[in-house]
Design a protein around this motif. Structure first.
Motif, PDB file in Angstrom:
ATOM      1  N   ALA A  43       0.861  -1.183   0.000  1.00 51.23           N
ATOM      2  CA  ALA A  43       0.000   0.000   0.000  1.00 51.23           C
ATOM      3  C   ALA A  43       0.893   1.227   0.000  1.00 51.23           C
ATOM      4  N   TYR A  44       0.379   2.313  -0.552  1.00 52.50           N
ATOM      5  CA  TYR A  44       1.149   3.551  -0.608  1.00 52.50           C
ATOM      6  C   TYR A  44       0.865   4.398   0.620  1.00 52.50           C
ATOM      7  N   GLU A  45       1.932   4.769   1.330  1.00 53.08           N
ATOM      8  CA  GLU A  45       1.770   5.560   2.550  1.00 53.08           C
ATOM      9  C   GLU A  45       1.254   6.962   2.258  1.00 53.08           C
ATOM     10  N   THR A  46       1.621   7.514   1.114  1.00 51.15           N
ATOM     11  CA  THR A  46       1.275   8.909   0.814  1.00 51.15           C
ATOM     12  C   THR A  46       0.031   9.057  -0.047  1.00 51.15           C
ATOM     13  N   ASN A  55      -4.985 -13.568  -3.350  1.00 52.15           N
ATOM     14  CA  ASN A  55      -4.087 -13.230  -2.241  1.00 52.15           C
ATOM     15  C   ASN A  55      -4.460 -11.948  -1.515  1.00 52.15           C
ATOM     16  N   ILE A  56      -5.603 -11.358  -1.824  1.00 52.49           N
ATOM     17  CA  ILE A  56      -6.090 -10.201  -1.074  1.00 52.49           C
ATOM     18  C   ILE A  56      -7.590 -10.369  -0.832  1.00 52.49           C
ATOM     19  N   THR A  57      -8.085  -9.662   0.169  1.00 59.94           N
ATOM     20  CA  THR A  57      -9.514  -9.728   0.469  1.00 59.94           C
ATOM     21  C   THR A  57      -9.996  -8.410   1.049  1.00 59.94           C
ATOM     22  N   GLU A 103      -4.001  -5.753   7.487  1.00 59.71           N
ATOM     23  CA  GLU A 103      -4.568  -4.644   6.737  1.00 59.71           C
ATOM     24  C   GLU A 103      -3.487  -3.866   5.996  1.00 59.71           C
ATOM     25  N   GLY A 104      -3.821  -3.478   4.754  1.00 55.55           N
ATOM     26  CA  GLY A 104      -2.889  -2.774   3.895  1.00 55.55           C
ATOM     27  C   GLY A 104      -2.451  -3.653   2.755  1.00 55.55           C
ATOM     28  N   SER A 145      -4.032   0.068  -1.003  1.00 55.49           N
ATOM     29  CA  SER A 145      -4.838   0.772  -0.007  1.00 55.49           C
ATOM     30  C   SER A 145      -4.349   0.451   1.402  1.00 55.49           C
ATOM     31  N   LEU A 146      -4.272   1.465   2.234  1.00 54.06           N
ATOM     32  CA  LEU A 146      -3.848   1.276   3.610  1.00 54.06           C
ATOM     33  C   LEU A 146      -4.948   0.668   4.465  1.00 54.06           C
ATOM     34  N   LYS A 147      -6.191   0.941   4.122  1.00 60.77           N
ATOM     35  CA  LYS A 147      -7.315   0.496   4.923  1.00 60.77           C
ATOM     36  C   LYS A 147      -8.314  -0.301   4.074  1.00 60.77           C
ATOM     37  N   GLY A 148      -8.895  -1.335   4.681  1.00 60.04           N
ATOM     38  CA  GLY A 148     -10.008  -2.039   4.069  1.00 60.04           C
ATOM     39  C   GLY A 148      -9.652  -3.179   3.141  1.00 60.04           C
TER      40      GLY A 148
END
Length: 411
Positions: A324-327, A343-345, A368-369, A373-376
């Motif tokens: 995920a991108y921090e910025t 491999n993601i959910t 998470e991440g 996306s950092l969230k969700g």
């Protein structure tokens, strides 16, 4: 007695697979060139050209099934009955471009090439494109008559020179990879072949590829370029190379791709191939991988080995990026839709992901991440080859997904 019954069942299964293919197809490849065009609101699929060459090097069983959904599918039906006799999934740069703001303001067209076994009789072929909500954006169906005199015959004058780097244990049930030279001049082909061998060893150092190594056929296709290297638009550098690849795809400095898929498949015509890894003669960091299209990686950067393996995770297995991108949060995956990638959910529907590994492997859970996306959006482990170049292995969830895919094609 049980042993004899098992052998009989296997023989019947193999015979059914062969008859299924032989009933509907001949041992030739039908190549269909399409143009995908449009913008964020309207998309269109158009047929460009049909061509053929001897030999079919894709799957010969489970022909109407796909192991992963992809962002699109090509579906072949008998013209008379409507029965589905072949299906494959894919992703495209066109669909990725539609997620960018540029697609809201202008229209573009992209080349796409798909291979199917040559049908014996008239078929209807449907191309379906899906958005990131897994909903159909557009479809197009066209009819193909195998005896059409305008289907171009390829490779009659011979093929691009290539070396066999690895032979499978069973050529009838194997996965075929072709490494393609990009940005190597004719006198640089020894460098290309060495780079290809490095990539082979890097790939098969990773599980589960290591355990299934004898299921793979690998060739290195010596497609020469006029210039050495690749284009770097951000630096005003444009070169004449075999595939006209370039950095700065969609204005991302390290995104290295080619938009010239017809050129790519022209170089490969008549060669036994299904999955494509393009090796680019550059020391600048970059690459890209697109499901059932190609994997493209730089060869002379210190991170060459992990990058070429990571990108093959995309192009072969349809694995998602787990970072995920921090910025910047990129909404590639809507949080109310379950991604098709294994491999993601988003926890909307976790069935068929890695739920069977939780509790059995202490490293596996939901972290998470992921998916930019950092969230969700969640991944299976703290780290993985699909998350960082520094991690030496695929995580258990990715290993499971790759293993299932290899077995789909070879068992």
């Amino acid at each position: 007695m049980k042993y004899r019954i098992l052998i009989l069942c296997l023989l019947v299964s193999c015979l059914a697979d062969a008859q299924d293919f032989d009933d509907n197809f001949v041992d030739k490849t039908l190549r269909i060139d399409y143009t995908f065009s449009g913008n964020a609101t309207t998309q269109m699929v158009s047929v460009d050209e049909l061509s053929t060459f001897d030999g079919w090097f894709g799957k010969r069983k489970r022909l109407s099934e796909v192991p992963v959904e992809g962002n699109g599918q090509i579906i072949v039906r008998k013209h008379r009955s409507g029965d589905v006799i072949y299906r494959n999934s894919f992703s495209t740069l066109f669909q990725e471009w539609l997620s960018y703001d540029e697609a809201k303001e202008k229209s573009r067209s992209f080349e796409n090439v798909f291979l199917i076994p040559m049908p014996k009789d008239t078929v209807d072929i449907t191309v379906r494109l899906m958005d990131n909500r897994r909903e159909t954006m557009t479809t197009m169906t066209h009819t193909v008559v195998p005896r059409d005199i305008l289907i171009r015959q390829l490779a009659k004058g011979g093929t691009t020179p290539y070396d066999v780097l690895q032979s499978p244990a069973d050529s009838a049930r194997c996965i075929r990879i072709a490494f393609v030279a990009e940005g190597y001049k004719k006198d640089e082909m020894p460098v290309f072949l060495n780079d290809a061998r490095i990539a082979v060893e890097a790939l098969f150092a990773h599980e589960p590829f290591k355990s299934f190594r004898d299921c793979f056929s690998v060739v290195a296709v010596k497609s020469p370029s006029v210039d050495s290297g690749t284009s770097e638009p951000g630096n005003g550098k444009w070169l004449n190379t075999a595939l006209h690849s370039n950095f700065d795809t969609f204005y991302s400095d390290r995104y290295l791709t080619t938009l010239h898929l017809k050129d790519l498949h022209d170089w490969l015509a008549g060669i036994p191939y299904e999955h494509i890894i393009v090796l680019v003669n550059t020391d600048k960091y970059g690459g890209g991988g697109i499901l059932n299209s190609y994997n493209l990686a730089m060869t002379h950067h210190p991170k060459y080995r992990p990058v070429v393996v990571h990108e093959f995770g995309h192009s072969f297995a349809g694995l998602a990026d787990e970072y995920a991108y921090e910025t910047e949060d990129i909404p590639m995956y809507p949080l109310d839709v379950e991604p098709w990638e294994k491999n993601i959910t988003t926890n909307v529907d976790f069935t068929g992901k890695w739920e069977n590994l939780i509790g059995k492997d202490p490293t596996v859970g939901k972290f998470e991440g992921a998916g930019y996306s950092l969230k969700g959006v969640y991944r299976a482990c703290l780290d993985c080859r699909m998350r960082t170049n520094e991690n030496p292995d695929f995580c258990p969830a990715c290993k499971q997904a790759i293993t299932n895919l290899i077995r789909f094609y070879t068992e």
